[in-house]
Design an enzyme around this catalytic site. Sequence first.
Site, short mmCIF file in Angstrom:
data_model
loop_
_atom_site.label_atom_id
_atom_site.label_comp_id
_atom_site.label_asym_id
_atom_site.label_seq_id
_atom_site.Cartn_x
_atom_site.Cartn_y
_atom_site.Cartn_z
N CYS A 62 0.83 -1.21 0.00
CA CYS A 62 0.00 0.00 0.00
C CYS A 62 0.87 1.26 0.00
CB CYS A 62 -0.97 -0.06 1.18
SG CYS A 62 -1.23 1.47 2.07
N CYS A 65 0.76 3.56 2.98
CA CYS A 65 1.43 2.98 4.15
C CYS A 65 2.92 3.24 4.06
CB CYS A 65 1.17 1.48 4.23
SG CYS A 65 -0.58 1.05 4.21
N CYS A 407 -3.37 2.99 -15.26
CA CYS A 407 -3.41 1.65 -14.65
C CYS A 407 -2.31 0.74 -15.19
CB CYS A 407 -4.81 1.07 -14.86
SG CYS A 407 -4.93 -0.64 -15.33
N CYS A 410 -3.20 -2.38 -17.17
CA CYS A 410 -3.68 -2.02 -18.52
C CYS A 410 -2.48 -1.83 -19.46
CB CYS A 410 -4.51 -0.74 -18.49
SG CYS A 410 -5.86 -0.79 -17.31
#
Length: 513
Positions: A62, A65, A407, A410
Amino acid sequence: MAYSRDHKMLLLCVFVILSSTLSISSASEEEKEYVLTLDHSNFTEIVSKHSFIVVEFYAPWCGHCKRLAPEYEKAASVLANHDPAIVLAKVDADVEANKELAGKYEVQGFPTIKILRNAGEKIQEYNGPREADGIVTYLKKQVGPASPEIKTKEDVESLIDDKKIFIVGIFPKFSGEEYENYMILADKLRSDHDFGHTSNAKLIPRGDSSITKPTLRLLKPFDELFVDSKNFEVDAMEKFIEESSTPLVTFFDQSADNQPFISKYFNSPDSKAMLFLNYDHAKQDLFKSTFHEIAGLYKGKGLVFLMGDVKDSENILEYFGLNGDQTPALVLQDTKGVKYVRQNVQADHIAPWLKDFTDGKLKPYIKSEPIPETNDEPVKVVVTKSINDMVLESKKNVLLEIYAPWCGHCKKLAPILEEVAVSFEQDPDVLIAKFDGTKNDIPSDTFDVQGYPTLYLRSSHGKLMKYDGNRTKDDLIEFIQKNRDAASESIEFIQKNSDATSESTSASAKDEL
Ligand SMILES: *[C@@H]1O[C@H](CO)[C@@H](O)[C@H](O)[C@H]1NC(C)=O
Ligand SMILES: *[C@@H]1O[C@H](CO)[C@@H](O)[C@H](O)[C@H]1NC(C)=O
């Protein structure tokens, strides 16, 4: 055709904007780690030894994080010297064995930070800042009394920040039911709001100072600047605080003070009215006062108001397919996510247009890129304006990729999709196409897009299938060959479950929380 969009998409967009304002500092090379590492084997034991401990649930992948980690460590090193010491800990909630623990603490996104009091008996959400100094200040306050007494002018100066909401309990004497209920409330809401109490109303910067009865006063940096209540039922106080701490018009900008209000706005379940204009606009003041006045009329009626300067709002304008030339722009989004846009609006258009909205007279706004003039690459470009012709009514077998430019999955898929397209180039009945889901509204009654990329095959007879297989050339070709022109069954089946490897918009939105 419905083009409603999930609220999560808007939230995601906003959180991306907000997160770009967070400071990013690099990890310092410290030898001693101040943040305790806990896991399922020792969590309960360690927590039970502390009257106050802060636990971050994180996942190694993450981004937020990772950004928080050095700040959290720095805060832990400062707070270790606080009296009493404040302990910061972390749990890797991505490890299978710790998932039960994360579930118990209702961890739904990363990072989630909890404040555990009384050996873990009392659990509160950490709602403070994400940089070291802010964490330190916030936690020092959390470890002290929920509502400190205000005795002097100096107390006022150190406790009350006039850019923030502050709640004061004014009591002739510090006893009795009102006072006790107030303390219960302060303890309950202490991680969300700052509290203080006094027996001397004259010290409080705003409002009537000749008070003789117990009074709850909320000081705020907007609208009427303070508001009083004399109802000391805990639920009533909570409701009063919730209602009075929301501005009539939320201002969208990058200032840290405004972020809590902006998050609250976009998390609201109500319909949204958003006005974007250039703050140098000659009629800026007129727009502001008009918008504010209208917001007052709609207060409590399920429509919430936000205003932003064009320069702070580029991303959000782009999300709605708009640019600065189309401002002042008024954008509405209803509770189902359906959008309505009025470009180049005048101040006196706003009220009648909102009335048309509440009367259900407006036509939804559908975002689309223009149909490209040339479209001769192997993978064809489809936009909202061409999706009927090219996909839904084309009588071809169309493999449609719904993607986002940012993305990663993608980008990885793009060359593979091109190879697939090349291999079908001689086949007039097969079309491989891509659709930028960030710049175009996808007909949501046909396609269910929960993340990017989402791949659908629509056979020439209209059968719709979500592709959940591996994203390899061979697997994709096999899928198309197997399902093209499928038999005459007209049942449409859409597999609802999204692909675990797609970049789920909801997960990302949570990640940013
Ligand atoms: C808890 O257990 C884990 C795994 O055994 C260990 O790495 C960690 O240091 C322990 N934490 C504390 C505070 O003892
Ligand atoms: C995808 O590939 C993996 C490993 O190559 C394989 O185990 C799995 O069965 C494949 N899944 C599908 C749906 O073909």
